[in-house]
Design a protein around this motif. Sequence first.
Motif, PDB file in Angstrom:
ATOM      1  N   ARG A  28     -16.521   3.093   1.534  1.00 46.28           N
ATOM      2  CA  ARG A  28     -16.953   2.135   0.600  1.00 46.28           C
ATOM      3  C   ARG A  28     -16.091   1.578   0.103  1.00 46.28           C
ATOM      4  O   ARG A  28     -15.541   0.433  -0.659  1.00 46.28           O
ATOM      5  CB  ARG A  28     -17.276   2.746  -0.620  1.00 46.28           C
ATOM      6  CG  ARG A  28     -19.473   3.270   0.283  1.00 46.28           C
ATOM      7  CD  ARG A  28     -20.251   3.130  -0.483  1.00 46.28           C
ATOM      8  NE  ARG A  28     -20.558   2.657  -2.337  1.00 46.28           N
ATOM      9  CZ  ARG A  28     -21.385   2.765  -2.704  1.00 46.28           C
ATOM     10  NH1 ARG A  28     -22.280   4.032  -2.903  1.00 46.28           N
ATOM     11  NH2 ARG A  28     -22.311   1.880  -4.065  1.00 46.28           N
ATOM     12  N   TYR A  29     -14.362   2.775  -0.266  1.00 47.38           N
ATOM     13  CA  TYR A  29     -13.569   2.346  -1.151  1.00 47.38           C
ATOM     14  C   TYR A  29     -12.651   1.403  -0.109  1.00 47.38           C
ATOM     15  O   TYR A  29     -11.925   0.347  -0.863  1.00 47.38           O
ATOM     16  CB  TYR A  29     -12.625   3.721  -1.217  1.00 47.38           C
ATOM     17  CG  TYR A  29     -11.638   3.400  -1.929  1.00 47.38           C
ATOM     18  CD1 TYR A  29     -11.255   3.452  -3.288  1.00 47.38           C
ATOM     19  CD2 TYR A  29     -10.202   3.306  -1.333  1.00 47.38           C
ATOM     20  CE1 TYR A  29     -10.002   2.936  -4.479  1.00 47.38           C
ATOM     21  CE2 TYR A  29      -8.661   3.233  -1.679  1.00 47.38           C
ATOM     22  CZ  TYR A  29      -9.186   3.108  -3.788  1.00 47.38           C
ATOM     23  OH  TYR A  29      -7.778   2.686  -4.509  1.00 47.38           O
ATOM     24  N   GLU A  33     -14.946  -1.931  -2.824  1.00 46.17           N
ATOM     25  CA  GLU A  33     -15.166  -0.735  -4.315  1.00 46.17           C
ATOM     26  C   GLU A  33     -14.221  -0.098  -4.533  1.00 46.17           C
ATOM     27  O   GLU A  33     -12.732   0.307  -4.432  1.00 46.17           O
ATOM     28  CB  GLU A  33     -16.435  -0.651  -3.777  1.00 46.17           C
ATOM     29  CG  GLU A  33     -17.298  -1.412  -3.408  1.00 46.17           C
ATOM     30  CD  GLU A  33     -18.726  -0.216  -3.919  1.00 46.17           C
ATOM     31  OE1 GLU A  33     -19.075   0.272  -5.332  1.00 46.17           O
ATOM     32  OE2 GLU A  33     -19.609   0.523  -2.552  1.00 46.17           O
ATOM     33  N   THR A  34     -14.073  -0.347  -6.059  1.00 51.22           N
ATOM     34  CA  THR A  34     -12.821   0.599  -6.584  1.00 51.22           C
ATOM     35  C   THR A  34     -13.728   1.831  -6.943  1.00 51.22           C
ATOM     36  O   THR A  34     -14.558   1.791  -6.937  1.00 51.22           O
ATOM     37  CB  THR A  34     -13.224  -0.201  -8.659  1.00 51.22           C
ATOM     38  OG1 THR A  34     -14.345  -0.039  -9.351  1.00 51.22           O
ATOM     39  CG2 THR A  34     -12.609  -1.552  -7.940  1.00 51.22           C
ATOM     40  N   ASP A  37     -16.668   1.728  -9.490  1.00 51.61           N
ATOM     41  CA  ASP A  37     -17.558   1.603  -8.910  1.00 51.61           C
ATOM     42  C   ASP A  37     -17.978   2.529  -8.415  1.00 51.61           C
ATOM     43  O   ASP A  37     -20.031   2.707  -8.704  1.00 51.61           O
ATOM     44  CB  ASP A  37     -17.447  -0.310  -7.878  1.00 51.61           C
ATOM     45  CG  ASP A  37     -16.818  -1.640  -9.066  1.00 51.61           C
ATOM     46  OD1 ASP A  37     -16.954  -0.664 -10.423  1.00 51.61           O
ATOM     47  OD2 ASP A  37     -16.264  -2.151  -8.968  1.00 51.61           O
ATOM     48  N   ILE A  38     -17.562   2.964  -7.157  1.00 47.31           N
ATOM     49  CA  ILE A  38     -18.182   3.822  -6.510  1.00 47.31           C
ATOM     50  C   ILE A  38     -18.771   5.235  -7.404  1.00 47.31           C
ATOM     51  O   ILE A  38     -20.783   5.373  -6.822  1.00 47.31           O
ATOM     52  CB  ILE A  38     -17.075   4.581  -6.141  1.00 47.31           C
ATOM     53  CG1 ILE A  38     -16.456   3.005  -4.075  1.00 47.31           C
ATOM     54  CG2 ILE A  38     -18.087   5.657  -4.684  1.00 47.31           C
ATOM     55  CD1 ILE A  38     -15.503   3.447  -3.285  1.00 47.31           C
ATOM     56  N   ASN A  41     -22.171   4.569  -9.392  1.00 49.20           N
ATOM     57  CA  ASN A  41     -22.920   4.060  -8.364  1.00 49.20           C
ATOM     58  C   ASN A  41     -24.070   4.777  -7.682  1.00 49.20           C
ATOM     59  O   ASN A  41     -24.694   5.200  -7.329  1.00 49.20           O
ATOM     60  CB  ASN A  41     -23.110   2.908  -7.582  1.00 49.20           C
ATOM     61  CG  ASN A  41     -22.574   1.626  -8.019  1.00 49.20           C
ATOM     62  OD1 ASN A  41     -23.365   0.910  -8.158  1.00 49.20           O
ATOM     63  ND2 ASN A  41     -21.153   0.835  -6.958  1.00 49.20           N
ATOM     64  N   THR A  49     -15.305  11.782  -6.706  1.00 50.04           N
ATOM     65  CA  THR A  49     -15.012  10.455  -6.528  1.00 50.04           C
ATOM     66  C   THR A  49     -13.537  10.397  -5.672  1.00 50.04           C
ATOM     67  O   THR A  49     -13.387  10.695  -4.530  1.00 50.04           O
ATOM     68  CB  THR A  49     -15.322   9.152  -7.540  1.00 50.04           C
ATOM     69  OG1 THR A  49     -17.158   9.244  -7.555  1.00 50.04           O
ATOM     70  CG2 THR A  49     -15.436   7.767  -6.347  1.00 50.04           C
TER      71      THR A  49
END
Length: 79
Positions: A28-29, A33-34, A37-38, A41, A49
């Motif tokens: 995702r990163y 995505e930041t 944000d991860i 979510n 994270t």
Amino acid sequence: MSEAPQPARGSYLTGNARLQEADRLADRYRAGETIRDIAANTGHSYGTTRNLLLLAQVKLRQRGGEPRPIPARRTAGNP
């Protein structure tokens, strides 16, 4: 993206589950995505994270986005 079931808040990710979660977050990163944000979510904290991304050997992006251009210097004859 399909969300994997998350462990109960306050429980620990260990062993293979931790490695799998690290790989999932890394994907995702890398997709843009930041970390914040991860974290939001997935229900993980920012620190968890970030640590999982480091476990997956992800090269973290610098903070702040694109640098601003340096303005042209003014000279005595050019205000």
